[in-house]
Design a protein around this motif. Structure first.
Motif, PDB file in Angstrom:
ATOM      1  N   ASP A  73      45.520 -15.666  33.007  1.00  0.00           N
ATOM      2  CA  ASP A  73      45.402 -16.028  31.585  1.00  0.00           C
ATOM      3  C   ASP A  73      45.172 -17.520  31.374  1.00  0.00           C
ATOM      4  OD1 ASP A  73      45.717 -13.408  30.796  1.00  0.00           O
ATOM      5  OD2 ASP A  73      47.839 -13.617  30.306  1.00  0.00           O
ATOM      6  N   ARG A  74      45.441 -18.321  32.396  1.00  0.00           N
ATOM      7  CA  ARG A  74      45.254 -19.771  32.319  1.00  0.00           C
ATOM      8  C   ARG A  74      44.023 -20.223  33.096  1.00  0.00           C
ATOM      9  NH1 ARG A  74      48.847 -22.767  30.444  1.00  0.00           N
ATOM     10  NH2 ARG A  74      48.554 -24.536  31.827  1.00  0.00           N
ATOM     11  N   SER A  92      42.388 -20.012  22.993  1.00  0.00           N
ATOM     12  CA  SER A  92      43.842 -20.061  22.809  1.00  0.00           C
ATOM     13  C   SER A  92      44.494 -21.173  23.624  1.00  0.00           C
ATOM     14  CB  SER A  92      44.466 -18.712  23.161  1.00  0.00           C
ATOM     15  OG  SER A  92      44.167 -18.368  24.503  1.00  0.00           O
ATOM     16  N   ARG A 147      45.048 -18.554  19.100  1.00  0.00           N
ATOM     17  CA  ARG A 147      46.384 -18.483  19.676  1.00  0.00           C
ATOM     18  C   ARG A 147      47.265 -17.540  18.853  1.00  0.00           C
ATOM     19  NH1 ARG A 147      46.692 -23.463  19.944  1.00  0.00           N
ATOM     20  NH2 ARG A 147      48.023 -23.842  18.159  1.00  0.00           N
ATOM     21  N   ALA A 148      47.196 -17.639  17.528  1.00  0.00           N
ATOM     22  CA  ALA A 148      48.000 -16.764  16.670  1.00  0.00           C
ATOM     23  C   ALA A 148      47.587 -15.301  16.828  1.00  0.00           C
ATOM     24  CB  ALA A 148      47.842 -17.197  15.203  1.00  0.00           C
ATOM     25  N   ARG A 150      46.262 -13.956  19.443  1.00  0.00           N
ATOM     26  CA  ARG A 150      46.728 -13.512  20.765  1.00  0.00           C
ATOM     27  C   ARG A 150      48.219 -13.206  20.754  1.00  0.00           C
ATOM     28  NH1 ARG A 150      46.746 -16.988  26.220  1.00  0.00           N
ATOM     29  NH2 ARG A 150      47.237 -15.290  27.607  1.00  0.00           N
ATOM     30  N   GLU A 151      49.008 -14.070  20.094  1.00  0.00           N
ATOM     31  CA  GLU A 151      50.441 -13.866  20.029  1.00  0.00           C
ATOM     32  C   GLU A 151      50.803 -12.629  19.209  1.00  0.00           C
ATOM     33  OE1 GLU A 151      51.831 -17.625  18.597  1.00  0.00           O
ATOM     34  OE2 GLU A 151      51.439 -18.618  20.518  1.00  0.00           O
ATOM     35  N   GLU A 152      50.036 -12.344  18.178  1.00  0.00           N
ATOM     36  CA  GLU A 152      50.267 -11.151  17.382  1.00  0.00           C
ATOM     37  C   GLU A 152      50.040  -9.872  18.189  1.00  0.00           C
ATOM     38  OE1 GLU A 152      47.871 -11.201  13.865  1.00  0.00           O
ATOM     39  OE2 GLU A 152      48.770 -13.070  13.159  1.00  0.00           O
ATOM     40  N   GLN A 154      50.597  -9.403  21.328  1.00  0.00           N
ATOM     41  CA  GLN A 154      51.509  -9.213  22.474  1.00  0.00           C
ATOM     42  C   GLN A 154      52.739  -8.458  22.071  1.00  0.00           C
ATOM     43  OE1 GLN A 154      52.282 -12.945  24.368  1.00  0.00           O
ATOM     44  NE2 GLN A 154      50.216 -13.099  25.156  1.00  0.00           N
TER      45      GLN A 154
END
Length: 154
Positions: A73-74, A92, A147-148, A150-152, A154
């Motif tokens: 992911d990095r 992200s 980023r938001a 992606r976080e949603e 997960q």
């Protein structure tokens, strides 16, 4: 769509903006007879930069590709020429990547080009120049949105 940055050999890149942008576009044709995923044959400063950057953002392909599922992911897609390294990252990670990429460019004494910069004139830095203040452009909002999202998920 990706967040893109580039480092370059300051000994071969032209300093004048118009000439630099033309040179950049020529480099981005990827016309060298080489494996662009392999750092062999790149300028020494660029090789130092690449190996330092991989400690933070591993390579997703080539001889140095990460095999660690926890790092994928990095991972970054590094396209390595003899005079440039063009790197693409997930949006992200943009906020995290930008300062590290810039700092390592200065440390390794290579040039830096903010390809995704949106101020109308992406930052071009040559060793010895005064760094501009960090970009505060709209790309930061794009990165935050990704980023938001992606976080949603997960």
């Amino acid at each position: 769509m990706s967040y893109d940055l580039m480092v370059f050999d300051p000994n071969v890149a032209p300093r004048e903006r118009g000439a630099f942008v033309a040179w950049y576009h020529k480099q981005a044709e990827w016309a060298e007879d080489r494996d662009y995923s392999d750092p062999a044959g790149t300028a020494p400063g660029l090789a130092r930069f690449y190996h330092a950057m991989r400690q933070h953002f591993p390579a997703m392909n080539g001889p140095d590709a990460t095999q660690d599922d926890d790092e994928i992911d990095r991972a970054a897609d590094y396209c390595i020429g003899s005079s440039v390294i063009y790197a693409t990252f997930p949006w992200s990670l943009a906020e995290e990547v930008y300062p590290v990429f810039r700092e390592l460019a200065v440390e390794c004494q290579v040039g830096f080009y903010d390809v995704s910069g949106d101020e109308g004139d992406g930052e071009i830095y040559f060793p010895g120049d005064t760094l501009r203040p960090p970009s505060g452009g709209a790309w930061r909002q794009v990165a935050a949105d990704f980023r938001a999202f992606r976080e949603e998920g997960q």
